[in-house]
Design an enzyme around this catalytic site. Sequence first.
Site, PDB file in Angstrom:
ATOM      1  N   CYS A   1     -18.055   1.679 -20.463  1.00  0.00           N
ATOM      2  CA  CYS A   1     -19.390   1.785 -19.877  1.00  0.00           C
ATOM      3  C   CYS A   1     -20.356   0.698 -20.373  1.00  0.00           C
ATOM      4  CB  CYS A   1     -19.977   3.167 -20.159  1.00  0.00           C
ATOM      5  SG  CYS A   1     -18.984   4.523 -19.479  1.00  0.00           S
TER       6      CYS A   1
ATOM      7  N   GLU B   1       0.816  -1.216   0.000  1.00  0.00           N
ATOM      8  CA  GLU B   1       0.000   0.000   0.000  1.00  0.00           C
ATOM      9  C   GLU B   1       0.850   1.266   0.000  1.00  0.00           C
ATOM     10  OE1 GLU B   1      -3.125   0.397  -0.540  1.00  0.00           O
ATOM     11  OE2 GLU B   1      -3.542  -1.745  -0.628  1.00  0.00           O
TER      12      GLU B   1
ATOM     13  N   CYS C   1     -20.247  -2.099 -18.062  1.00  0.00           N
ATOM     14  CA  CYS C   1     -20.214  -1.740 -16.646  1.00  0.00           C
ATOM     15  C   CYS C   1     -21.477  -2.206 -15.921  1.00  0.00           C
ATOM     16  CB  CYS C   1     -20.068  -0.232 -16.492  1.00  0.00           C
ATOM     17  SG  CYS C   1     -20.100   0.307 -14.774  1.00  0.00           S
TER      18      CYS C   1
ATOM     19  N   CYS D   1     -25.623   5.030 -13.429  1.00  0.00           N
ATOM     20  CA  CYS D   1     -24.521   5.989 -13.411  1.00  0.00           C
ATOM     21  C   CYS D   1     -24.953   7.352 -13.950  1.00  0.00           C
ATOM     22  CB  CYS D   1     -23.345   5.451 -14.233  1.00  0.00           C
ATOM     23  SG  CYS D   1     -21.931   6.572 -14.283  1.00  0.00           S
TER      24      CYS D   1
ATOM     25  N   CYS E   1     -13.560   1.447 -15.008  1.00  0.00           N
ATOM     26  CA  CYS E   1     -13.943   2.870 -14.944  1.00  0.00           C
ATOM     27  C   CYS E   1     -12.667   3.705 -15.025  1.00  0.00           C
ATOM     28  CB  CYS E   1     -14.711   3.157 -13.653  1.00  0.00           C
ATOM     29  SG  CYS E   1     -15.604   4.736 -13.646  1.00  0.00           S
TER      30      CYS E   1
END
Length: 363
Positions: free
Chosen positions: A208, A45, A211, A217, A201
């Site tokens: 899209c 991370e 998606c 959305c 995305c």
Amino acid sequence: MPDMPTPCLTAFEFQRRLLDWFDQYGRHDLPWQSPRSAYRVWVSEIMLQQTQVATVIPYFERFMARFPTLEALAHADQDEVLHLWTGLGYYARARNLHKAAQTALDEHGGELPTQSVEALTALPGIGRSTAGAIIAQSTGARAAILDGNVKRSMTRLHAISGWPGKPVIENKLWALAEYFTPDERLADYTQAIMDFGATLCTRARPDCVICPFNDVCAAYEEGAPQRYPESKPKKALPTRETLMLVLRDGAGRVWLEQRPPSGLWGGLWSLPQFDDRAALGDWLQDGVDSAVIEPALPGFTHTFSHFRLAITPQPVRCEGLSGVREKGIWFDPADPPTLGLAAPVKSLLAQLAPFSLDPTPGP
DNA sequence: AACACGTGGGT
DNA sequence: TACCCAAGTGT
């Protein structure tokens, strides 16, 4: 949760769709996912802050091979930690990681304090989002993240205008991130929301059509999902000019000095740097009798995010330089030491390798 | 709040 | 090419 926009879906429905998508299309074989430990997730991370996955992977593998445990990292010299970070950038991450490992060893029994976001964010280099990612992925407890992927996804799903870095916008995004975070499958959900932003995305060309959220959305409804998130306000790019000398001894070794512990390239080893030619003049008079400055290398510039650094490398031929400056080393370009070097400096030294003090008349 | 902090990839 | 920016945090 004040200020939360109306969610595009109920939390439960959002989680169901996202996890279904993740099970089929998500990334399940990243190096830090197996074996998964708080230490490995933590290191990953930190490396992944503002850095893409493909860039991080080889650094992560090398780092884990050398520092397999938190204790190994805590006992290491900072020089070696920075050495393994060379080329990755944002070196404060490495300094903070090293310091946090020592704190964990001294004050938390050699383990990361993953019991709470507060305990983790008390360690240097771990902010709210990184703390959430570590907790969710290593303990499975409920904790939210808000990274660039989540910001992009959330601004699109809810058509949130304004630059997401602005605190008022960021607060809304945190509220949505917390709202959608489930009570179960935390590790999968956390990986899923990041994979969704990183692979579907995406910034320039979101897919899209496939998606799982295209029916709800708001940005897709508006017909221009790429309009979100809005760009950071741009500012003029200043140029910092500086003088960095390539000093070589009779054996062709190069003189390196350790930079101050914070700031640009903090703690890394670099060429001696001078703000201007006057400072150089003072330094040379200080201890070098027979220095000869001769232009040999082309001018060197490096562009950073927020400024351009113009370096003017000029070899200086000199005798008996050791002792002029207290902390420095003679570095053999053909025998790299385990010290941290900034990428441009490393590159410059590599070009220097065949260079010698033999008289080489310029063009 | 605004800025500093690195580097490499994408368009 | 010249931007923009990526699994953010510290000051």
